[in-house]
Design an enzyme around this catalytic site. Structure first.
Site, PDB file in Angstrom:
ATOM      1  N   HIS A   1      58.171   7.338   9.793  1.00  0.00           N
ATOM      2  CA  HIS A   1      58.002   6.301   8.769  1.00  0.00           C
ATOM      3  C   HIS A   1      58.062   6.823   7.334  1.00  0.00           C
ATOM      4  CE1 HIS A   1      55.574   4.080  12.122  1.00  0.00           C
ATOM      5  NE2 HIS A   1      56.875   3.866  12.236  1.00  0.00           N
TER       6      HIS A   1
HETATM    7  C1  FAD Z   1      63.034   6.962  15.870  1.00  0.00           C
HETATM    8  C2  FAD Z   1      62.419   5.941  14.960  1.00  0.00           C
HETATM    9  C3  FAD Z   1      61.432   5.082  15.465  1.00  0.00           C
HETATM   10  C4  FAD Z   1      60.857   4.122  14.618  1.00  0.00           C
HETATM   11  N1  FAD Z   1      60.014   3.189  15.163  1.00  0.00           N
HETATM   12  C5  FAD Z   1      59.624   2.129  14.413  1.00  0.00           C
HETATM   13  C6  FAD Z   1      58.931   1.037  15.006  1.00  0.00           C
HETATM   14  O1  FAD Z   1      58.649   1.010  16.206  1.00  0.00           O
HETATM   15  N2  FAD Z   1      58.593  -0.007  14.200  1.00  0.00           N
HETATM   16  C7  FAD Z   1      58.871  -0.019  12.855  1.00  0.00           C
HETATM   17  O2  FAD Z   1      58.496  -0.976  12.174  1.00  0.00           O
HETATM   18  N3  FAD Z   1      59.517   1.011  12.273  1.00  0.00           N
HETATM   19  C8  FAD Z   1      59.939   2.061  13.022  1.00  0.00           C
HETATM   20  N4  FAD Z   1      60.673   3.054  12.454  1.00  0.00           N
HETATM   21  C9  FAD Z   1      60.895   3.026  10.981  1.00  0.00           C
HETATM   22  C10 FAD Z   1      61.880   1.954  10.524  1.00  0.00           C
HETATM   23  O3  FAD Z   1      62.961   1.844  11.403  1.00  0.00           O
HETATM   24  C11 FAD Z   1      62.338   2.306   9.092  1.00  0.00           C
HETATM   25  O4  FAD Z   1      61.219   2.302   8.234  1.00  0.00           O
HETATM   26  C12 FAD Z   1      63.372   1.327   8.537  1.00  0.00           C
HETATM   27  O5  FAD Z   1      64.458   1.199   9.406  1.00  0.00           O
HETATM   28  C13 FAD Z   1      63.845   1.842   7.170  1.00  0.00           C
HETATM   29  O6  FAD Z   1      64.863   1.001   6.703  1.00  0.00           O
HETATM   30  P1  FAD Z   1      65.779   1.404   5.462  1.00  0.00           P
HETATM   31  O7  FAD Z   1      66.664   0.251   5.203  1.00  0.00           O
HETATM   32  O8  FAD Z   1      64.926   1.930   4.385  1.00  0.00           O
HETATM   33  O9  FAD Z   1      66.624   2.666   5.974  1.00  0.00           O
HETATM   34  P2  FAD Z   1      67.601   2.768   7.206  1.00  0.00           P
HETATM   35  O10 FAD Z   1      67.380   1.659   8.170  1.00  0.00           O
HETATM   36  O11 FAD Z   1      67.488   4.162   7.724  1.00  0.00           O
HETATM   37  O12 FAD Z   1      69.042   2.507   6.574  1.00  0.00           O
HETATM   38  C14 FAD Z   1      69.693   3.385   5.729  1.00  0.00           C
HETATM   39  C15 FAD Z   1      71.184   3.257   6.016  1.00  0.00           C
HETATM   40  O13 FAD Z   1      71.921   3.854   4.961  1.00  0.00           O
HETATM   41  C16 FAD Z   1      72.967   4.613   5.512  1.00  0.00           C
HETATM   42  N5  FAD Z   1      73.280   5.660   4.541  1.00  0.00           N
HETATM   43  C17 FAD Z   1      72.453   6.649   4.122  1.00  0.00           C
HETATM   44  N6  FAD Z   1      73.085   7.418   3.213  1.00  0.00           N
HETATM   45  C18 FAD Z   1      74.319   6.901   3.050  1.00  0.00           C
HETATM   46  C19 FAD Z   1      75.435   7.274   2.242  1.00  0.00           C
HETATM   47  N7  FAD Z   1      75.386   8.331   1.416  1.00  0.00           N
HETATM   48  N8  FAD Z   1      76.573   6.537   2.326  1.00  0.00           N
HETATM   49  C20 FAD Z   1      76.628   5.448   3.162  1.00  0.00           C
HETATM   50  N9  FAD Z   1      75.597   5.061   3.957  1.00  0.00           N
HETATM   51  C21 FAD Z   1      74.454   5.778   3.887  1.00  0.00           C
HETATM   52  C22 FAD Z   1      72.372   5.150   6.804  1.00  0.00           C
HETATM   53  O14 FAD Z   1      73.360   5.608   7.693  1.00  0.00           O
HETATM   54  C23 FAD Z   1      71.579   3.958   7.301  1.00  0.00           C
HETATM   55  O15 FAD Z   1      72.366   3.099   8.085  1.00  0.00           O
HETATM   56  C24 FAD Z   1      61.246   4.045  13.248  1.00  0.00           C
HETATM   57  C25 FAD Z   1      62.226   4.907  12.756  1.00  0.00           C
HETATM   58  C26 FAD Z   1      62.818   5.842  13.592  1.00  0.00           C
HETATM   59  C27 FAD Z   1      63.893   6.751  13.036  1.00  0.00           C
END
Ligand code: FAD
Length: 532
Positions: free
Chosen positions: A468
């Site tokens: 997280h």
């Molecule tokens: C294994 C795991 C288990 C988890 N379990 C839970 C759970 O049970 N419940 C829960 O609520 N949360 C859980 N989480 C946490 C939750 O999924 C994250 O907090 C949330 O997805 C974050 O969202 P975000 O949009 O910030 O980032 P992300 O969803 O990670 O999205 C970022 C995106 O940007 C893309 N990206 C990054 N850099 C670049 C670039 N330079 N160029 C183009 N694209 C790029 C990435 O590929 C990705 O698709 C878990 C996370 C993981 C990894």
């Protein structure tokens, strides 16, 4: 370089937040939007069948596969930090436990200067982002269901009650103290990622262009105004222009990295890597927070555990239940029952979250869950309001090099004490009737670990990320703030960050729901704002 194609909005990162933005910003049909994702589409069935998360979250093709720097506090282990690299981002590989957070988490954001982010202001956005059974509205939203009950989970809940943790019906009311079945981002046996629930329905719109396999290398600026992005795809570099805004939604590791690569970050760091500063912002990459977790597992006899289904007949039955009713082994999120409690009476609200799984599991050297070959049950606790803060800083000036991630776990006395108390509470729960009638030997870590010092030493050797990370482009008005309460990057124009990195402090609970909420709220802010 090709001639630059122009869009109104460019969203970098098609993860939990990015897919929500892509839907909401294109809904009215007035704006042309480009969504750039470094990873592939989310075609793999392991993404969509909930049990697949144990495999997909470590699959190299869908993962950035980060490791944090070894540090003494966790015994110099190079701890593995998976982050999703595909449409849906980490929300396509996560454990699907759906937790909004405690009302006081958001009230604290507001009190720290994040005007408009208190509980009452964010609640409508949580509601807009969820579709519960019987809801007719909220079509493009995450389907949320409660985990299917089982005898072993009921026994665990009764034992929590015997240990002084009251039964509640719902963790998502703003109060959390208690024990209950979790809600999962699962509907009809299918993962509810924002790629599935928001992006898929939006993709038929002519005003949305989605480019996968495209790594954004940096944001382009004219002075302090973001004008577009530079991406690399299939060995070619391409420039896209944004007439209104570039919106970073690349997650808590990659958003600060991209800002730093683009000249927005700590002046010393930028100069060290030969990057000309656009805006010097000391806070970019600071304030990293994560939940650290540790497990205790017991042998179980006389209750049905997941291991009891791990035979040809059991698996056929489970497959049939899944196909016919969308229930059973294949449909569960990563944990069945949860609890929130306080590590000590001096805590004003819960600071420990518990996850119960009717299966024994170890984490291997890559932090992967591997099932015990015997009937067992596991509880993991996470420290959900840690004080320790780490950093994400450039390793080099290349977008293909992973940044240096320092988690800095267990840096304060409170963090160390609270996690030890959480660990001890698991043992107390398993020692209560009725679980005491079914539990056998403590198989992990084992009864030889007893004193607080031994427990802390065990935690240093075994504890793992709660997955997280947040806070590295924090929202606020103080000297470490990166974005203002409208999520616009301080000192820049036409540039926002909208993802888990903007959380000024970590919330008490899993972070996906709050990230989706942030994107919902941001989409309203963007659509109602004339760009500066
Ligand atoms: C294994 C795991 C288990 C988890 N379990 C839970 C759970 O049970 N419940 C829960 O609520 N949360 C859980 N989480 C946490 C939750 O999924 C994250 O907090 C949330 O997805 C974050 O969202 P975000 O949009 O910030 O980032 P992300 O969803 O990670 O999205 C970022 C995106 O940007 C893309 N990206 C990054 N850099 C670049 C670039 N330079 N160029 C183009 N694209 C790029 C990435 O590929 C990705 O698709 C878990 C996370 C993981 C990894």
């Amino acid at each position: 370089m090709n001639t630059a194609e122009s869009f109104d909005y460019i969203i970098v990162g098609g993860g939990s937040a990015g897919c929500v933005l892509a839907n909401r910003l294109t809904a009215c049909g007035k704006h042309r939007v480009l969504l750039i994702e470094a990873g592939p589409s989310d075609w793999n069935p392991l993404v969509h069948i909930p049990i697949g998360w144990t495999q997909i979250s470590y699959h190299k093709s869908f993962n950035w596969g980060y490791s944090i720097e070894p540090e003494a506090s966790t015994n110099h282990r190079p701890m593995y930090w998976p982050r999703g690299k595909l449409l849906g981002g980490s929300g396509s590989i996560n454990g699907m436990v759906h937790i909004r957070g405690h009302r006081e988490d958001f009230n604290a954001w507001q009190a720290a200067g994040c005007e408009g982010w208190g509980w009452d202001a964010v609640l409508p956005y949580f509601e807009r982002s969820e579709r519960h059974i019987g809801d007719d509205g909220n079509r493009d939203a995450l389907g949320i269901t409660e985990v299917e009950p089982s005898e072993i989970s009921d026994v665990f809940i009764a034992s929590c009650e015997a240990a002084g943790i009251s039964r509640i019906s719902d963790f998502n009311t703003g109060e959390q103290q208690g024990v209950a079945y979790y809600q999962g981002a699962v509907s009809r046996g299918r993962r509810q990622s924002s790629a599935h629930c928001y992006l898929k329905p939006a993709r038929k719109r002519d005003n949305l262009v989605v480019v996968t396999g495209a790594l954004c290398e940096r944001i382009c600026f004219a002075g302090q105004r973001a004008t577009g992005v530079l991406i690399s795809r299939k060995g070619k570099t391409q420039h896209y222009q944004a007439s209104r805004e570039v919106i970073l939604a690349a997650g808590a590791i990659n958003s600060p990295q991209l800002l730093q690569l683009s000249g927005v970050g700590p002046g010393g760091l930028l100069r060290e890597h030969g990057i000309a500063p656009v805006v010097e912002l000391e806070g970019v990459g600071q304030n990293l927070k994560d939940h650290l977790g540790v497990m205790v597992a017991y042998r179980i006899s006389g209750l049905h555990t997941m291991w009891n289904d791990m035979n040809p007949l059991g698996l056929v039955k489970q497959l049939w239940r899944y196909i016919r009713h969308r229930l059973g082994l294949l449909s569960f999120p990563s944990s069945h029952v949860g609890a929130f409690f306080r590590s000590s009476a001096s805590q004003a609200r819960p600071d420990i979250q518990l996850f119960f799984m009717p299966v024994g599991g170890v984490r291997d050297e890559r932090n992967r869950s591997v099932m015990d070959r015997e009937p067992a049950a596991t509880a993991m606790i996470q420290l959900v309001r840690p004080e320790s803060r780490g950093t994400v800083m450039l390793r080099s000036a290349s977008a293909t090099d992973s940044p240096v991630i320092r988690a800095n776990y267990l840096a304060t006395d409170y963090d160390r004490k609270a996690i030890v108390e959480g660990f001890k509470r698991i043992r107390k729960i398993f020692g209560q009737y009725p679980m005491s009638d079914y539990r056998g030997e403590e198989i992990r870590p084992g009864e030889q670990i007893n004193t607080d010092a031994e427990i802390l030493d065990h935690i240093r050797r075994e504890a793992t990320t709660g997955y997280h990370p947040v806070g590295t482009c924090k929202m606020g008005v103080d000297e470490l703030a990166v974005v203002d309460p409208q999520l616009q990057v301080h000192g820049c124009r036409g540039l926002r960050v909208v993802d888990a990195s903007v959380m000024p402090d970590i919330i008490a609970g899993n972070t996906n729901a709050a990230t989706v909420m942030i994107a919902e709220k941001a989409s309203d802010m963007i659509l109602s704002t004339v760009t500066r």
